[in-house]
Design a protein around this motif. Structure first.
Motif, PDB file in Angstrom:
ATOM      1  N   VAL A 287      39.748-126.888 -13.365  1.00  0.00           N
ATOM      2  CA  VAL A 287      40.024-126.822 -14.795  1.00  0.00           C
ATOM      3  C   VAL A 287      40.729-128.110 -15.175  1.00  0.00           C
ATOM      4  CG1 VAL A 287      41.253-125.571 -16.594  1.00  0.00           C
ATOM      5  CG2 VAL A 287      40.292-124.326 -14.677  1.00  0.00           C
ATOM      6  N   THR A 288      40.225-128.745 -16.229  1.00  0.00           N
ATOM      7  CA  THR A 288      40.912-129.939 -16.701  1.00  0.00           C
ATOM      8  C   THR A 288      41.488-129.628 -18.069  1.00  0.00           C
ATOM      9  OG1 THR A 288      38.850-130.746 -17.654  1.00  0.00           O
ATOM     10  CG2 THR A 288      39.427-131.542 -15.459  1.00  0.00           C
ATOM     11  N   MET A 289      42.661-130.121 -18.283  1.00  0.00           N
ATOM     12  CA  MET A 289      43.347-129.864 -19.545  1.00  0.00           C
ATOM     13  C   MET A 289      43.329-131.149 -20.369  1.00  0.00           C
ATOM     14  SD  MET A 289      44.541-126.866 -20.176  1.00  0.00           S
ATOM     15  CE  MET A 289      45.906-127.123 -21.278  1.00  0.00           C
ATOM     16  N   ASP A 290      42.164-131.531 -20.852  1.00  0.00           N
ATOM     17  CA  ASP A 290      42.094-132.662 -21.764  1.00  0.00           C
ATOM     18  C   ASP A 290      42.268-132.088 -23.153  1.00  0.00           C
ATOM     19  OD1 ASP A 290      41.803-135.057 -22.947  1.00  0.00           O
ATOM     20  OD2 ASP A 290      39.645-135.227 -22.604  1.00  0.00           O
ATOM     21  N   LEU A 291      43.496-132.130 -23.638  1.00  0.00           N
ATOM     22  CA  LEU A 291      43.810-131.469 -24.902  1.00  0.00           C
ATOM     23  C   LEU A 291      43.132-132.157 -26.085  1.00  0.00           C
ATOM     24  CD1 LEU A 291      47.579-130.770 -24.282  1.00  0.00           C
ATOM     25  CD2 LEU A 291      45.678-129.188 -24.075  1.00  0.00           C
ATOM     26  N   ARG A 292      42.865-133.438 -25.980  1.00  0.00           N
ATOM     27  CA  ARG A 292      42.263-134.152 -27.110  1.00  0.00           C
ATOM     28  C   ARG A 292      40.802-133.792 -27.307  1.00  0.00           C
ATOM     29  NH1 ARG A 292      45.358-139.661 -27.774  1.00  0.00           N
ATOM     30  NH2 ARG A 292      47.277-139.022 -26.770  1.00  0.00           N
ATOM     31  N   SER A 293      40.146-133.328 -26.232  1.00  0.00           N
ATOM     32  CA  SER A 293      38.726-133.014 -26.363  1.00  0.00           C
ATOM     33  C   SER A 293      38.499-131.766 -27.210  1.00  0.00           C
ATOM     34  CB  SER A 293      38.100-132.818 -24.982  1.00  0.00           C
ATOM     35  OG  SER A 293      38.651-131.663 -24.370  1.00  0.00           O
ATOM     36  N   ASN A 294      39.509-130.891 -27.278  1.00  0.00           N
ATOM     37  CA  ASN A 294      39.352-129.657 -28.045  1.00  0.00           C
ATOM     38  C   ASN A 294      39.728-129.807 -29.520  1.00  0.00           C
ATOM     39  OD1 ASN A 294      38.585-128.362 -25.722  1.00  0.00           O
ATOM     40  ND2 ASN A 294      40.671-127.716 -25.214  1.00  0.00           N
ATOM     41  N   LEU A 295      40.211-130.993 -29.879  1.00  0.00           N
ATOM     42  CA  LEU A 295      40.620-131.185 -31.272  1.00  0.00           C
ATOM     43  C   LEU A 295      39.407-131.363 -32.170  1.00  0.00           C
ATOM     44  CD1 LEU A 295      43.638-133.603 -30.809  1.00  0.00           C
ATOM     45  CD2 LEU A 295      43.686-131.175 -31.311  1.00  0.00           C
ATOM     46  N   LYS A 296      39.569-130.969 -33.431  1.00  0.00           N
ATOM     47  CA  LYS A 296      38.489-131.091 -34.417  1.00  0.00           C
ATOM     48  C   LYS A 296      38.381-132.548 -34.854  1.00  0.00           C
ATOM     49  CE  LYS A 296      37.290-129.221 -38.923  1.00  0.00           C
ATOM     50  NZ  LYS A 296      37.749-128.384 -40.031  1.00  0.00           N
ATOM     51  N   GLN A 297      37.146-133.007 -34.981  1.00  0.00           N
ATOM     52  CA  GLN A 297      36.926-134.387 -35.405  1.00  0.00           C
ATOM     53  C   GLN A 297      37.093-134.475 -36.932  1.00  0.00           C
ATOM     54  OE1 GLN A 297      36.304-137.069 -33.553  1.00  0.00           O
ATOM     55  NE2 GLN A 297      36.368-135.895 -31.637  1.00  0.00           N
ATOM     56  N   VAL A 298      37.901-135.397 -37.371  1.00  0.00           N
ATOM     57  CA  VAL A 298      38.125-135.579 -38.801  1.00  0.00           C
ATOM     58  C   VAL A 298      37.726-137.002 -39.154  1.00  0.00           C
ATOM     59  CG1 VAL A 298      39.855-135.598 -40.630  1.00  0.00           C
ATOM     60  CG2 VAL A 298      40.042-133.944 -38.771  1.00  0.00           C
ATOM     61  N   LYS A 299      36.854-137.106 -40.152  1.00  0.00           N
ATOM     62  CA  LYS A 299      36.430-138.440 -40.584  1.00  0.00           C
ATOM     63  C   LYS A 299      37.386-138.925 -41.659  1.00  0.00           C
ATOM     64  CE  LYS A 299      31.582-137.639 -39.631  1.00  0.00           C
ATOM     65  NZ  LYS A 299      30.252-137.489 -40.169  1.00  0.00           N
ATOM     66  N   LYS A 300      37.684-140.202 -41.609  1.00  0.00           N
ATOM     67  CA  LYS A 300      38.571-140.764 -42.631  1.00  0.00           C
ATOM     68  C   LYS A 300      37.785-140.963 -43.915  1.00  0.00           C
ATOM     69  CE  LYS A 300      41.700-143.232 -39.618  1.00  0.00           C
ATOM     70  NZ  LYS A 300      42.285-144.532 -39.276  1.00  0.00           N
TER      71      LYS A 300
END
Length: 171
Positions: free
Chosen positions: A128-141
């Protein structure tokens, strides 16, 4: 000073000798116990007198059964007392532990990443890898659109301002 170490063969030889001596002692102790038991039985328990008629033998059997019943009652009472004493001892041990309390060891501060923590909890078979940033929602500027009029030739802007300046001038 350096002490000489005993060789393993010498140590095994001595150990086997000690075990032979101990086995001999146990055997002798067993023989002594059997002899003491025989002596006690011959002294305290005389062989029953089986000579006589049937009525005398029946009376002897009744006496033996009565003695056996009395011994069984005494044995049962003794077992009950021992069980009660054992239970009291257990209760007292539990009370002592409750009074003293269980001492908790001081916790050590351990720096551990989330990945290694999960691996320690779940075992090595779970990757199990805990890459917390991969689960974040992509937000376009959002790009703010600037009015296109502002972009232009700077000389033109200066000329426009010159016209305004003339408006405020009084002749």
């Amino acid at each position: 000073m350096s002490e000489k170490k005993m060789t393993s063969s010498r140590r095994h030889h001595l150990k086997s000798l000690i075990l032979q001596i101990a086995a001999g002692w146990l055997e002798q102790e067993k023989k002594d116990l059997d002899a003491a038991k025989e002596a006690y039985m011959s002294e305290h328990c005389s062989s029953p007198d089986t000579s006589g008629d049937q009525a005398a033998l029946m009376e002897l059997c009744k006496k033996l059964h009565a003695a056996l019943d009395k011994i069984d009652e005494d044995r049962y009472d003794a077992e009950a007392k021992v069980a009660k004493a054992d239970k009291e001892i257990e209760d007292l041990k539990i009370k002592v532990v409750d009074l003293v309390g269980v001492k908790k060891p001081a916790l050590k501060k351990v720096r551990m990443s989330a990945d290694s923590m999960l691996q320690a909890l779940l075992g090595s078979k779970h990757k199990v890898t805990m890459d917390l940033r991969s689960n974040l929602k992509q937000v376009k500027k959002e790009v703010k659109e600037e009015p296109t009029e502002a972009v232009g030739d700077w000389r033109k802007n200066i000329e426009d301002k010159a016209d305004r300046k003339k408006m405020f001038e009084t002749s």
